[in-house]
Design a protein around this motif. Structure first.
Motif, short mmCIF file in Angstrom:
data_model
loop_
_atom_site.label_atom_id
_atom_site.label_comp_id
_atom_site.label_asym_id
_atom_site.label_seq_id
_atom_site.Cartn_x
_atom_site.Cartn_y
_atom_site.Cartn_z
N ALA A 132 0.82 -1.21 0.00
CA ALA A 132 0.00 0.00 0.00
C ALA A 132 0.86 1.26 0.00
O ALA A 132 1.89 1.34 0.67
CB ALA A 132 -0.92 0.00 1.22
N ALA A 133 0.43 2.25 -0.76
CA ALA A 133 1.12 3.54 -0.83
C ALA A 133 1.01 4.27 0.51
O ALA A 133 0.07 4.02 1.29
CB ALA A 133 0.52 4.39 -1.94
N GLU A 181 0.01 7.19 1.36
CA GLU A 181 -1.25 7.91 1.58
C GLU A 181 -2.40 6.98 1.92
O GLU A 181 -3.38 7.36 2.55
CB GLU A 181 -1.61 8.76 0.36
CG GLU A 181 -1.89 7.99 -0.93
CD GLU A 181 -0.66 7.74 -1.77
OE1 GLU A 181 -0.83 7.43 -2.97
OE2 GLU A 181 0.46 7.84 -1.23
N ARG A 182 -2.30 5.69 1.49
CA ARG A 182 -3.35 4.73 1.80
C ARG A 182 -3.29 4.33 3.28
O ARG A 182 -4.32 4.06 3.89
CB ARG A 182 -3.19 3.49 0.92
CG ARG A 182 -3.36 3.77 -0.55
CD ARG A 182 -4.83 3.85 -0.93
NE ARG A 182 -5.35 2.51 -1.16
CZ ARG A 182 -6.57 2.10 -0.84
NH1 ARG A 182 -7.39 2.91 -0.24
NH2 ARG A 182 -6.96 0.87 -1.11
N ALA A 207 -8.27 4.97 -2.84
CA ALA A 207 -7.53 4.35 -3.94
C ALA A 207 -7.50 5.29 -5.13
O ALA A 207 -8.53 5.86 -5.50
CB ALA A 207 -8.19 3.03 -4.33
N SER A 233 -1.79 5.60 -6.38
CA SER A 233 -1.56 4.57 -5.35
C SER A 233 -1.42 3.19 -5.99
O SER A 233 -0.67 2.34 -5.49
CB SER A 233 -2.67 4.58 -4.31
OG SER A 233 -3.91 4.14 -4.85
N ASP A 234 -2.11 2.95 -7.10
CA ASP A 234 -1.93 1.69 -7.84
C ASP A 234 -0.51 1.57 -8.40
O ASP A 234 0.09 0.49 -8.38
CB ASP A 234 -2.93 1.61 -9.00
CG ASP A 234 -4.33 1.21 -8.56
OD1 ASP A 234 -4.49 0.78 -7.40
OD2 ASP A 234 -5.25 1.33 -9.38
N TYR A 252 2.23 2.95 -7.21
CA TYR A 252 3.12 2.65 -6.09
C TYR A 252 3.04 1.17 -5.73
O TYR A 252 4.06 0.50 -5.52
CB TYR A 252 2.74 3.50 -4.88
CG TYR A 252 3.67 3.32 -3.69
CD1 TYR A 252 4.65 4.27 -3.41
CD2 TYR A 252 3.56 2.22 -2.83
CE1 TYR A 252 5.50 4.12 -2.31
CE2 TYR A 252 4.40 2.05 -1.75
CZ TYR A 252 5.37 3.00 -1.50
OH TYR A 252 6.22 2.85 -0.43
N PRO A 287 2.40 11.48 -4.35
CA PRO A 287 1.67 10.85 -5.46
C PRO A 287 1.75 11.63 -6.76
O PRO A 287 1.72 11.03 -7.85
CB PRO A 287 0.22 10.78 -4.94
CG PRO A 287 0.33 10.89 -3.46
CD PRO A 287 1.53 11.74 -3.20
#
Length: 501
Positions: A191-192, A194-195, A201, A205-206, A208, A240
């Motif tokens: 997980a990034a 920020e997540r 999402a 983030s995907d 990362y 991001p």
């Protein structure tokens, strides 16, 4: 005697459900069977917002995975519904196709997805430790391309991780579990940043998560690690906004090597990898700000009939048991055409063209008739166009959503006339469609509207505003969820009547 027999049958079903903790509530099981699905045993454990997915067969005899998602009566439920509708339209070789979305009792929806024959990447890494440069290039090329396709359609995956990437029997990769963005979940190690703080999402983030996944593939290969260090730093940036797009990252695959086929290990090592993957920490929920607020409130009462499991130890035991089932199946089949499905779909063995899993009904119900065009899509489209027309005060666009001279058309015309008489304009009207279920067309409508279809819809409206000729603005309160029956007429689809449910 007949009534007594029925009561005894229902009593047995209740007893069986009490004895079997994995059993679905009878009303959910019955609805799935009526939709033409043969339902097997659960794959993995329950998760927040959804019951454990089930292995099954659809009416055409295809092996499928049946995901059971909650649809709350609020804006989040409406967003989930819109996302499910968007996922149905996606076609990409590296994305598991969504076959159908079925509305169920108790606020659930069943999402029917093709079962991918092979092993998930977590199992493969558990068996082999790492990948070659050519295999890692294939991961980046296939998964990056799948994410780029999702992002181009305004969607984010939300849980890119080894458990959610299937390695097929022909050496390709397929992205599964497309509901991470709905359920705001993520795998801890991928997980990034920020997540972790509760952020939603996003495409960034995907990206990362894909970069973090690639690092996991480099175990045991110093050369692969060195090449990844050259192409991944910006994808792993804490900011991001500085990360590349998924398409740009996928284009770097050839900097690793010429993409090649992934090789599945032999049965014994694959089974051992399944055990290691099942023992690993599962996908976790990354709490949103909304979820954090809910946690501070009173504890929710468990709802009867939903079979929820919250205990971590029981979930761990179920994952381990699923892996052991896969091990037994592999030993019995003794073939490389069989794949172990790990934490993403299931840590159990499957083979293309095999029957339903253990626990599935012996016979497959007759397939139900499927509409050429999704009525869910029709309702969402018509509702959105009607809202936009009322917000713009566009009578022509509003008339395009209803059958000319029909009761629905007359009612909408009256609304516009009332607004004009009051000198008011509408702003912020945004109806949430919370559920769509086809029902029988009333007899009088069959005679009046040729080819009509009837749907019961559940909808709500947040607060909107009305502005008078003098510039004064007043707020129209939000409308709570309610149900109505729409009579729809095709060619093109329009609303003919709106009736009380």
């Amino acid at each position: 005697m007949e009534a007594m027999g029925t009561n005894q049958h229902r009593s047995r079903r209740r007893d069986e459900q009490a004895e079997d903790p994995d059993a679905l509530a009878p009303q959910l099981q019955d609805a799935l069977i009526e939709a033409g699905l043969a339902v097997g045993s659960p794959l993995g454990g329950d998760a927040p917002g959804r019951l454990a997915p089930r292995r099954g067969l659809d009416g055409a005899g295809r092996d499928v995975v049946i995901h059971l998602l909650e649809l709350p009566d609020d804006a989040a439920g409406a967003r989930t519904l819109r996302r499910l509708n968007e996922l149905r339209g996606l076609t990409h070789p590296a994305i598991a196709p969504v076959r159908d979305v079925i509305f169920l009792p108790d606020g659930y929806a069943a999402v029917v997805v093709d079962l991918i024959a092979g092993a998930d990447l977590a199992v493969v890494l558990g068996a082999r430790g790492g990948l070659t440069r050519a295999e890692a290039a294939r991961v980046l090329d296939d998964v990056g391309g799948a994410l780029a396709h999702l992002h181009a359609h305004g969607l984010a995956h939300g849980d890119v991780s080894p458990a959610n990437v299937m390695v097929t029997t022909d050496g390709g990769l397929v992205l599964i579990d497309l509901f991470g963005g709905i359920l705001e979940s993520g795998t801890d190690r991928c997980a990034a940043p920020e997540r972790h703080g509760g952020g939603p999402a996003t495409p960034a983030s995907d990206v990362y998560a894909l970069a973090a996944l690639l690092r996991e593939c480099a175990s045991g290969s110093a050369l692969l690690r060195a090449r990844l260090e050259r192409i991944l730093p910006d994808a792993l940036d804490a900011d991001p906004t500085r990360r590349p797009t998924a398409r740009a990252l996928a284009a770097r695959a050839h900097e690793l090597a010429q993409p090649g086929r992934l090789v599945l290990p032999e049965g014994a090592r694959l089974a051992a990898g399944a055990l290691r993957a099942a023992a690993a920490r599962p996908t976790r929920v990354v709490p949103t700000r909304r979820a954090l607020r809910r946690r501070r409130g009173p504890a929710a009462r468990p709802e009867a009939g939903r079979g929820r499991r919250r205990g971590r130890s029981r979930t761990g035991r179920r994952r381990l048991a699923a892996a052991l089932v896969g091990l037994v199946a592999l030993v019995s089949v003794l073939g490389l055409g069989v794949g172990l499905l790990g934490v993403g779909q299931a840590a159990r063995a499957t083979a293309p063209g095999t029957g339903a899993a253990a626990g599935a009904p012996a016979t497959v119900p007759a397939p139900t008739q499927v509409a050429e065009e999704s009525l869910l899509e029709v309702v969402v489209d018509l509702t959105g166009r009607r809202d936009a027309a009322l917000n713009a005060g566009d009578g022509v666009a509003l008339a395009d959503t209803t059958v000319p001279h029909s009761p629905a058309a007359n009612a909408d015309a009256a609304v516009l006339e009332a607004l004009a008489a009051a000198g008011e304009s509408v702003d912020g009207l945004d109806t949430d469609v919370l559920g769509v279920t086809e029902v029988d067309v009333p007899e009088d409508c069959e005679q009046t509207w040729v080819g009509a279809r009837a749907v019961r819809i559940r909808q709500s409206q947040p607060a909107s505003t009305r502005t008078g000729a003098d510039g004064a603005v007043r707020t129209v309160p939000a409308l709570a969820a309610r149900e109505v029956i729409l009579i729809l007429v095709p060619d093109p689809w329009r609303v003919a009547e709106v009736r009380a449910a």
